[in-house]
Design a protein around this motif. Structure first.
Motif, PDB file in Angstrom:
ATOM      1  N   PHE A 131       0.828  -1.205   0.000  1.00 44.10           N
ATOM      2  CA  PHE A 131       0.000   0.000   0.000  1.00 44.10           C
ATOM      3  C   PHE A 131       0.864   1.256   0.000  1.00 44.10           C
ATOM      4  N   ILE A 152      -5.342   2.671  -8.433  1.00 45.44           N
ATOM      5  CA  ILE A 152      -5.509   1.639  -7.417  1.00 45.44           C
ATOM      6  C   ILE A 152      -6.059   0.350  -8.023  1.00 45.44           C
ATOM      7  N   SER A 153      -6.942   0.487  -9.002  1.00 49.28           N
ATOM      8  CA  SER A 153      -7.602  -0.677  -9.599  1.00 49.28           C
ATOM      9  C   SER A 153      -6.671  -1.538 -10.439  1.00 49.28           C
ATOM     10  N   VAL A 158      -3.271  -6.063  -2.614  1.00 48.47           N
ATOM     11  CA  VAL A 158      -2.574  -4.993  -1.897  1.00 48.47           C
ATOM     12  C   VAL A 158      -2.305  -5.458  -0.466  1.00 48.47           C
ATOM     13  N   ALA A 161      -4.148  -4.633   4.123  1.00 51.51           N
ATOM     14  CA  ALA A 161      -5.475  -4.245   3.663  1.00 51.51           C
ATOM     15  C   ALA A 161      -5.919  -2.931   4.311  1.00 51.51           C
ATOM     16  N   VAL A 176     -12.719   3.238  -1.217  1.00 53.85           N
ATOM     17  CA  VAL A 176     -12.140   2.105  -1.933  1.00 53.85           C
ATOM     18  C   VAL A 176     -11.547   1.139  -0.922  1.00 53.85           C
ATOM     19  N   GLU A 177     -11.827  -0.135  -1.079  1.00 56.00           N
ATOM     20  CA  GLU A 177     -11.276  -1.168  -0.209  1.00 56.00           C
ATOM     21  C   GLU A 177     -10.201  -1.943  -0.966  1.00 56.00           C
ATOM     22  N   VAL A 178      -9.037  -2.102  -0.330  1.00 58.10           N
ATOM     23  CA  VAL A 178      -7.921  -2.797  -0.970  1.00 58.10           C
ATOM     24  C   VAL A 178      -7.369  -3.840  -0.017  1.00 58.10           C
ATOM     25  N   VAL A 183      -9.379  -5.234  -5.179  1.00 56.57           N
ATOM     26  CA  VAL A 183      -9.809  -3.843  -4.998  1.00 56.57           C
ATOM     27  C   VAL A 183     -11.308  -3.748  -5.251  1.00 56.57           C
ATOM     28  N   TYR A 203     -14.097  -4.494   6.063  1.00 52.32           N
ATOM     29  CA  TYR A 203     -14.680  -4.333   4.740  1.00 52.32           C
ATOM     30  C   TYR A 203     -16.182  -4.093   4.878  1.00 52.32           C
TER      31      TYR A 203
END
Length: 216
Positions: A131, A152-153, A158, A161, A176-178, A183, A203
């Motif tokens: 990250f 990011i996509s 990643v 998290a 955005v969740e990574v 993603v 999440y």
């Protein structure tokens, strides 16, 4: 776009709880209609936050946006660490020197983030990207929420998290969740589509919520 970042100094003395992020944008939601993001960290770890400025490209790098961010450093020894008991608590994730954990750049793109407590993956869809690398590139290369999401996509996975809030000078706002599972863009708002986002250490998207640890 402005990023409101506060961390009460006494939080390292309380039992484990959670980080809290909030974002808002649009007429009737914020007083000016612009996008605002902010967050607090609530944990038993002895992190200290330092302001870090990046005024231009590093040696060998292409032109980039200047940005101002907060760098986390973990206190592991000394009277302060011993008093807090932090010497017995390993940090929840590795922080690279110079890594911006919250930041805003000269184009008006800002982000803040909270660690997402995910289940251990059995494998990765592709080579995981730190990250720290994504956040540095995002601040240096991206000027809008759309550009940040596009960058990011590109990551198949990643580590560690995070749940990430993005805001830009045009009023764009997104969550955005990574993580190890990829993603996911959970929410997006703008001046024309006002809204509020709240995030914590898990999440929230339908795509990823099944990957939360039970304690999250």
């Amino acid at each position: 776009s402005r990023s409101v970042l506060r961390r009460p100094s006494s939080l390292h003395r309380v039992p484990p709880a959670m980080c809290f992020l909030i974002g808002a944008t649009g007429p009737g939601v914020t007083s000016t209609g612009e996008a605002l993001i902010g967050g607090v960290s609530d944990d038993p770890y002895l992190f200290r936050t330092f302001v870090r400025a990046q005024y231009g490209p590093r040696v060998g790098e292409a032109a980039c946006f200047a940005h101002l961010g907060s760098e986390l450093r973990y206190v592991t020894e000394g009277p302060e660490a011993e008093a807090a008991g932090a010497v017995q608590l390993a940090p929840p994730f590795e922080v690279e020197p110079g890594q911006p954990s919250r930041a805003i750049n000269e184009a008006g793109l800002a982000f803040t983030c909270a660690l997402a407590i995910e289940r251990e993956p059995t494998g990765f869809n592709g080579a995981p990207i730190p990250f720290a690398s994504l956040s540095r590139r995002m601040m240096a290369e991206c000027g809008t929420v759309d550009e940040a999401i596009a960058l990011i996509s590109t990551a198949a996975a990643v580590v560690p998290a995070f749940s990430v809030l993005l805001a830009d000078a045009a009023g764009g706002l997104a969550q955005v969740e990574v993580g190890a599972y990829g993603v996911a863009v959970h929410r997006r708002y703008s001046k024309d589509n006002p809204g509020i986002i709240v995030a914590v250490n898990c999440y929230q998207s339908d795509s990823f919520c099944a990957f939360n640890k039970a304690e999250a």
